[in-house]
Structure formats: structure tokens, C-alpha cells
Design a protein around this motif. Sequence first.
Motif, short mmCIF file in Angstrom:
data_model
loop_
_atom_site.label_atom_id
_atom_site.label_comp_id
_atom_site.label_asym_id
_atom_site.label_seq_id
_atom_site.Cartn_x
_atom_site.Cartn_y
_atom_site.Cartn_z
N SER A 5 -5.69 -18.13 48.53
CA SER A 5 -4.37 -18.61 48.90
C SER A 5 -3.52 -19.00 47.69
O SER A 5 -2.39 -19.42 47.84
N SER A 6 -4.07 -18.85 46.49
CA SER A 6 -3.30 -19.21 45.31
C SER A 6 -2.34 -18.08 44.94
O SER A 6 -2.65 -16.91 45.10
N ASN A 7 -1.18 -18.45 44.45
CA ASN A 7 -0.19 -17.48 43.99
C ASN A 7 -0.29 -17.36 42.48
O ASN A 7 -0.13 -18.34 41.77
N LYS A 8 -0.55 -16.15 42.03
CA LYS A 8 -0.62 -15.90 40.60
C LYS A 8 0.74 -15.44 40.11
O LYS A 8 1.48 -14.77 40.82
N ALA A 9 1.06 -15.77 38.89
CA ALA A 9 2.28 -15.27 38.26
C ALA A 9 2.12 -13.78 38.04
O ALA A 9 1.04 -13.31 37.72
N PRO A 10 3.19 -13.01 38.25
CA PRO A 10 3.08 -11.56 38.03
C PRO A 10 2.76 -11.24 36.58
O PRO A 10 3.13 -11.98 35.67
N VAL A 11 2.08 -10.11 36.39
CA VAL A 11 1.72 -9.66 35.05
C VAL A 11 2.68 -8.57 34.58
O VAL A 11 2.32 -7.75 33.74
N PHE A 12 3.87 -8.55 35.13
CA PHE A 12 4.89 -7.55 34.79
C PHE A 12 6.25 -8.24 34.80
O PHE A 12 6.41 -9.31 35.37
N ASP A 13 7.24 -7.59 34.17
CA ASP A 13 8.59 -8.15 34.17
C ASP A 13 9.42 -7.54 35.30
O ASP A 13 8.99 -6.59 35.97
N ALA A 14 10.60 -8.10 35.52
CA ALA A 14 11.46 -7.67 36.63
C ALA A 14 11.86 -6.20 36.49
O ALA A 14 11.94 -5.48 37.49
N ARG A 15 12.10 -5.72 35.29
CA ARG A 15 12.50 -4.32 35.09
C ARG A 15 11.38 -3.37 35.51
O ARG A 15 11.60 -2.35 36.15
N HIS A 16 10.15 -3.71 35.12
CA HIS A 16 8.99 -2.88 35.50
C HIS A 16 8.83 -2.86 37.02
O HIS A 16 8.56 -1.79 37.60
N PHE A 17 8.98 -3.99 37.66
CA PHE A 17 8.88 -4.08 39.11
C PHE A 17 9.95 -3.21 39.77
O PHE A 17 9.69 -2.45 40.70
N ARG A 18 11.18 -3.31 39.26
CA ARG A 18 12.28 -2.51 39.81
C ARG A 18 12.02 -1.02 39.63
O ARG A 18 12.28 -0.22 40.53
#
Length: 168
Positions: A5-18
Motif C-alpha cells: 500500500s506504499s506509494n513510491k516516488a516515480p523513477v522517471f520525469d514528467a517528460r518521459h512519462f508523457r
Amino acid sequence: MSISSSNKAPVFDARHFRDALSQFATGVTIITTRLEDDTFLGLTASSFNSVSLNPPLVLWSLAQTANSLPVFTGNSHYVINILAADQAELANRFARPSKNRFAGVDFTLSPTGLPILSGVAAWFECHNRSRYPEGDHVIFVGEVESCDVSPQEPLVFHGGRFMASKLR
């Protein structure tokens, strides 16, 4: 198997996600409604999906920072216009800031007096059933009260650009 149930910080930036999201081809819509002063409002959105056949429900989302958010949150109805392959210019027009995006645009009025754009592949007039703030967007769920279809090639958004679907 248990799910953490823990939320991890993403290992990518917003541009990569987009960039990753841009690999999913979507249809293109223009959501239209009417303001209190009887002028029309419309915006381009590619975040559209079906939810349920019974009752007939669809969804779309709008950024929480959008100037039009209070209008769509407060209005009882809107129309989702599914754009045809030859309507990329219209999609661009309704995606950019403009004083009157409807100037020179052909449309008819829905049963509740909202703009249905001419030449679209399909349209859905929806009652604004519910809204869910999630992340930086609000998800709108609309109950479809009327709709129509004009079978033709849809406009598709993929890889950051518009294209015809080439289904046929």
C-alpha cells in the motif's frame, strides 16, 4: 499475494512519462457546452472513454488548472464531439486560446441547446453525472442522453500529432 500500500516516488520525469503515454493512440474530441450568458464554450480533449452500456456512461478529463473547469463543473450538460479524420484543423482551433472558437464553425444544437459540430464521426449529449478530482485533472463521468453516429474515419492522436486512423 499481497499488494503493497506504499506509494513510491516515480523513477522517471514528467517528460518521459508523457512520451510513454504518447504511444497510446487515442481518438480526438471537442467537448462543448453553453455559458450562462448563452455563449458557447468548447475545448479539445483526447481523454475520452466508455464506462458503461447500462446505464450509458462515458468519461473525459480536464486539467484542474483549465480556465473552463468551473463552467464544466457547474453545467448540467455537455456534448462530446468525436472528430473525423479531416477535422485536425478544428482540433487545433479548439486546443488554442481564443476569444471565440466558434466563429465561422458550422454546428447544430442538441436537444438541450448545446453545439454539435458539423461533420463529426459521432456525438454524445451527456448529463454531468459525477466528477472526481484525481492528480492534476478532474474526471467527468457523463450519462449519455442522446447520441448519433456518422460512420467515417476518425481523427487519431498518436506520438504528439494528429493522423487518420487508416482502419479501412
